[in-house]
Scaffold this active site. Sequence first.
Site, PDB file in Angstrom:
ATOM      1  N   TYR A  53      -2.823  -0.033  10.673  1.00  0.00           N
ATOM      2  CA  TYR A  53      -2.790  -0.443   9.260  1.00  0.00           C
ATOM      3  C   TYR A  53      -1.495   0.014   8.586  1.00  0.00           C
ATOM      4  O   TYR A  53      -0.816  -0.765   7.902  1.00  0.00           O
ATOM      5  CB  TYR A  53      -3.998   0.139   8.534  1.00  0.00           C
ATOM      6  CG  TYR A  53      -4.071  -0.214   7.059  1.00  0.00           C
ATOM      7  CD1 TYR A  53      -4.486  -1.469   6.637  1.00  0.00           C
ATOM      8  CD2 TYR A  53      -3.730   0.735   6.088  1.00  0.00           C
ATOM      9  CE1 TYR A  53      -4.556  -1.780   5.286  1.00  0.00           C
ATOM     10  CE2 TYR A  53      -3.809   0.431   4.738  1.00  0.00           C
ATOM     11  CZ  TYR A  53      -4.221  -0.831   4.338  1.00  0.00           C
ATOM     12  OH  TYR A  53      -4.288  -1.136   3.013  1.00  0.00           O
TER      13      TYR A  53
ATOM     14  N   SER B 269       0.836  -1.203   0.000  1.00  0.00           N
ATOM     15  CA  SER B 269       0.000   0.000   0.000  1.00  0.00           C
ATOM     16  C   SER B 269       0.869   1.249   0.000  1.00  0.00           C
ATOM     17  O   SER B 269       1.995   1.233   0.517  1.00  0.00           O
ATOM     18  CB  SER B 269      -0.911   0.026   1.237  1.00  0.00           C
ATOM     19  OG  SER B 269      -1.581   1.262   1.354  1.00  0.00           O
TER      20      SER B 269
END
Length: 706
Positions: free
Chosen positions: A596, A583
């Site tokens: 996250y 990501s």
Amino acid sequence: MPVGKNAFKHVSYLWDKEEASRLEGDEVALLIYRSNLLGADLRLTNYGGGNTSCKVQDRDPLSGSLKEVMWVKGSGGDLGTLKREGLAALYVDRLRSLEHIYKGLEFEDEMVELFNHCIFDLQSKAPSIDTPLHGFLPFKHIDHLHPDAAIAIAAAKDGEQITKELFEGSIGWVNWQKPGFDLGLQLRKCLEENPGIRGIMLGSHGLFTWGDTAYESYVNTLEVIERCAEYLESRYGQKGAVFNGPKIQSEPEAFRKKQAAAIAPVLRGFCSSERHMIGHFTDDPRVLEFINSNDLARLAPLGTSCPDHFLRTKISPLVLPLNAAADLSDLVKLKETLAPEFEAYRTMYKAYYMQCKHENSPAIRDANPVIILYPGIGMFSFAKDKQTARVAAEFYINAINVMKGAEAISSYTSLPRQEAFNIEYWLLEEAKLQRMPKPKALSGKIALITGSAGGIGKAIARKFVQEGACVVINDNDSGRLEAAAQKFHKEFGPDAYVATLLDVTSTDHIQEAFETASLAFGGIDIVVNCAGISISKSIQDHTEKDWDLLYNILVKGQFLVTQKGVELMRKQRIGGDILNIVSKNALVSGPNNAGYGSAKAAQLHLSRLTAAELGQDKIRVNTVNPDAVISDSKIWEGSWAEGRAKAYGITVEELPAYYAGRTLLNEVILPEDISNACFALIGGLMNKSTGNILNVDGGIANAFLR
């Protein structure tokens, strides 16, 4: 004999009078209908094998006069799926007139080009080598099949005498001869010498039957094959136990599957010494009966008899010198045991080529075995793709059935090696191979993409299949997985994928997923760690449970799946690719993202570490960094979207436009964008790249690596 489904025990009577009645008056439609019924029963003919025909009166488009036209299955194709465009249509008189310029067996191949001068329907399929076999027989409807029961008699040492006695002279006999123009003349001669016969047996090859109508031909074909099968059944046991009885007993099914999954990647590695191969495994009872028998060592080296069987399965199988219960965990010892066996097979095959080749023979092909037999466990087959590997296994089961029947009534005879070579390296077969489409970039490759029932994972799996790969699709949601499997089946067919439940935090699930890959396809080449979860909370609101869940799925999951994937790749010794879908958040700091973002950063650095470690194994590890891929993503179904909207002070509905607006390119990122990036990394143009990070985020300056 009453006709109907109850009249047959060994073949399937599938004719539907109501459906056939709707086709009355269209003989070509009835030919296709009959062909599909015959092709639906593998006891009657093998995939892609056999051919059927009908002769009709039609008007010559130039003269307007009526002409006899033969519609016959064209080159390639399969009876079970045959359609009108798969047929060739030829003027019968023109085809037969070629006899006047035929110069003999040495000039067979030249005749095939002349078939094109006999074409009636210019849109029809190219005629096959078997065209004259139908053309020189006078019957309106003809079936040429490769039934196991008939070939068992045709391949028996005294098959001609058995045929004569069994059918009391109503079935003719033509000795083995390679298909071609002269064989058509031989069939006509046999009919002239035996008027009134209902069919012809071709030595070691197959069966010709016929009728005045599509239905009569269909029933005649079934009746002849049924009689052959009844005869074989009556003889089983009269000469003693089948295949001289069992030498060993099969292991239990669960153990067989475990052993097969353990050894398949090793076998695949050996078979992929020239190009990546896809595998297939079966422990069909017919296979086990043969490979466990006392006669295995005598019969297996003989190879097959029917040309169609031989073309798919090679000169002979490789029989593994392993105990069924052998400990396969010592990889070094296992490879030391198997390496000489594969080398001996390649040496044998090369010697066979050198002994049998002609001046104009094509170059030698892959010398590795197609069929591998593991007594007590089952049969493996390896080929360029899953369908070819599966069909090769089906053909070898046909060959086993033939050997079983021939041994029950007499003794089995295979094609002489020179005749086998002449079929395998036939220039017409070589020309057919050369006309085949160029392999796709991922042909021969096998990929496991975690979380591939939706979103990015599904897009990657679809892209890989489109580029030629076989894929293992998976998810921890059974409903979502079933829906994805149905879509893949509809779009790509059953040979492109296998589906399995997978929780990436469970070592048992991971083990089962890779065993599924090994049993279905023979191993793995590409692992894509894509399964994910997102939790967006402030430091104060983040719980320990949230933290553990993120790290278990993202970091531990990537580690465990990679670990098992590497273990399997090392068994194959043909390298591989690991792609980690990480990501933008691994590089960019933002609000409400501690768990996250830090887990993604751990994934990213774990990718670097594994790349550094696995280079010596020719295993490349690369990373794709997406951002804000909302379409079809399970992540965005929960509270993540609400959390991110809250962090940016906007509504959930405004998120797509917000994410696009903050990129340099002002673009919305789609799952297909990520799948394209993955393909760019493993499609063949970057085979010397590892440890890379490819951003697919529309351009976010804060995520630039340099």
